[in-house]
Design a protein around this motif. Structure first.
Motif, PDB file in Angstrom:
ATOM      1  N   VAL A   1      -3.896  -9.861 -10.007  1.00  0.00           N
ATOM      2  CA  VAL A   1      -3.787  -9.231  -9.477  1.00  0.00           C
ATOM      3  C   VAL A   1      -3.982  -7.668 -10.349  1.00  0.00           C
ATOM      4  N   ASP A   2      -4.091  -6.846  -9.021  1.00  0.00           N
ATOM      5  CA  ASP A   2      -4.946  -5.242  -9.695  1.00  0.00           C
ATOM      6  C   ASP A   2      -3.544  -4.227  -9.602  1.00  0.00           C
TER       7      ASP A   2
ATOM      8  N   SER B   1      -1.186  -0.339   1.436  1.00  0.00           N
ATOM      9  CA  SER B   1      -2.202  -1.071   0.381  1.00  0.00           C
ATOM     10  C   SER B   1      -2.405  -2.093   1.278  1.00  0.00           C
ATOM     11  N   SER B   2      -3.774  -1.638   2.531  1.00  0.00           N
ATOM     12  CA  SER B   2      -4.295  -2.587   3.118  1.00  0.00           C
ATOM     13  C   SER B   2      -5.619  -1.566   3.344  1.00  0.00           C
TER      14      SER B   2
ATOM     15  N   ALA C   1       0.864  -0.136  -8.153  1.00  0.00           N
ATOM     16  CA  ALA C   1       1.488   1.279  -8.609  1.00  0.00           C
ATOM     17  C   ALA C   1       1.551   1.795  -7.149  1.00  0.00           C
ATOM     18  N   ASP C   2       0.308   1.651  -6.550  1.00  0.00           N
ATOM     19  CA  ASP C   2      -0.319   2.134  -5.202  1.00  0.00           C
ATOM     20  C   ASP C   2       0.929   1.885  -3.864  1.00  0.00           C
ATOM     21  N   ALA C   3       1.666   0.236  -4.130  1.00  0.00           N
ATOM     22  CA  ALA C   3       2.226  -0.837  -3.125  1.00  0.00           C
ATOM     23  C   ALA C   3       3.695   0.420  -3.703  1.00  0.00           C
ATOM     24  N   LEU C   4       3.421   0.569  -4.386  1.00  0.00           N
ATOM     25  CA  LEU C   4       5.302   1.112  -5.413  1.00  0.00           C
ATOM     26  C   LEU C   4       5.306   2.141  -4.975  1.00  0.00           C
TER      27      LEU C   4
END
Length: 63
Positions: A47-48, A61-62, A53-56
């Protein structure tokens, strides 16, 4: 050990905790297990945290 067998063992353990100590202890144990699982995935490099954090934050995210 297969994933299904591991899931049965974890579920059985949680059921015993619920029956012996009550619902809120069950929730606490399940939350602690989830945190432990997440920490193990982060330490294992699966897990990165920057991407999480970017997704939240609502960023794409893609790639």
């Amino acid at each position: 050990m297969t994933t299904a067998r591991f899931g049965v063992l974890v579920g059985g353990g949680l059921a015993i905790v619920w029956a012996a100590f009550g619902f809120w202890v069950f929730v606490g144990v399940a939350a602690a297990a989830l945190v432990g699982w997440l920490v193990a995935r982060v330490l294992g490099g699966e897990v990165d945290l920057a991407r999480v954090a970017d997704a939240l934050r609502g960023r794409r995210s893609s790639s």
